[in-house]
Scaffold this motif. Sequence first.
Motif, PDB file in Angstrom:
ATOM      1  N   GLU A  63      36.810  34.010  36.594  1.00 39.50           N
ATOM      2  CA  GLU A  63      35.812  34.894  37.182  1.00 39.50           C
ATOM      3  C   GLU A  63      34.488  34.169  37.402  1.00 39.50           C
TER       4      GLU A  63
ATOM      5  N   ALA B 289      34.840  32.880  40.770  1.00 37.54           N
ATOM      6  CA  ALA B 289      34.644  33.987  41.712  1.00 37.54           C
ATOM      7  C   ALA B 289      33.171  34.374  41.808  1.00 37.54           C
TER       8      ALA B 289
ATOM      9  N   GLY C 238      37.611  43.205  42.517  1.00 39.01           N
ATOM     10  CA  GLY C 238      38.403  42.606  43.586  1.00 39.01           C
ATOM     11  C   GLY C 238      38.365  43.434  44.856  1.00 39.01           C
TER      12      GLY C 238
ATOM     13  N   THR D 106      34.758  43.443  46.385  1.00 40.77           N
ATOM     14  CA  THR D 106      34.458  42.130  46.963  1.00 40.77           C
ATOM     15  C   THR D 106      35.198  41.933  48.276  1.00 40.77           C
TER      16      THR D 106
ATOM     17  N   ALA E  65      37.389  34.964  46.281  1.00 43.20           N
ATOM     18  CA  ALA E  65      36.817  35.536  45.062  1.00 43.20           C
ATOM     19  C   ALA E  65      37.504  36.854  44.700  1.00 43.20           C
TER      20      ALA E  65
ATOM     21  N   LEU F 215      40.690  36.119  43.000  1.00 36.28           N
ATOM     22  CA  LEU F 215      40.485  35.668  41.619  1.00 36.28           C
ATOM     23  C   LEU F 215      40.209  36.847  40.681  1.00 36.28           C
ATOM     24  N   TYR F 216      39.394  37.790  41.138  1.00 32.66           N
ATOM     25  CA  TYR F 216      39.134  38.978  40.318  1.00 32.66           C
ATOM     26  C   TYR F 216      40.435  39.747  40.061  1.00 32.66           C
TER      27      TYR F 216
END
Length: 204
Positions: free
Chosen positions: A18, A21, A86, A89, A170, A173-174
């Motif tokens: 994170e 991210a 997530g 974003t 990002a 990744l979350y």
Amino acid sequence: TVYRKKTVLLLTMMDMSEGLANAVWTSAVLLAFTKEVLNKGEAWWGFINAGYFLGAILGGILAVLFSNQLKQRLGLMIVLGSVSMGITTLLFAYSSNPLLSVTLCIMMGPLYQVRDVSQTVILQDTLTDEERAPVTAAKNTVLAAWSILTIAIMGALADLIGVRSVFIAAAVLYAGTAVAIFFVRDLRTYSQSARQQTKGEIEG
């Protein structure tokens, strides 16, 4: 114990994922997004930054107000917080409306604060009094060094694949953090009350 070591390692890996991210929310990347995607200037860049910090303040207030409910569902809050980060974003990445972008940033603040508080509490609960200070210091040192690299990585990726693409990365990744926690039952179902009931067993 093995349990504590595995938990600290997993939480540190989550923080590193994170952390990468989170590098998209640095000023340079956000400014590029504001200019290239939103086609706006520095004023809206300031609004977006302010929106995130406003959300973080609101998130801190909510964490205090609902602390009793939060501590019963710490693991679940990490999963839900990461999933929500997530999604928001990803929506931010595809947004072309500056007002919507600011609104999404305000929404992200509480989501990330609740997730971050839950993760910190789990780490503190897992460690013994003797371990807490040195392990936390070592973890923070590693993450501080990693944060320098994450900014360079995301900045380079923004130049290579475009600023919108790094926000999409990002978001992935979350979501990946949420998936990792979801499949670790001890963390997904973690609560302070359950921890206290089984403290002797876990520390043995």
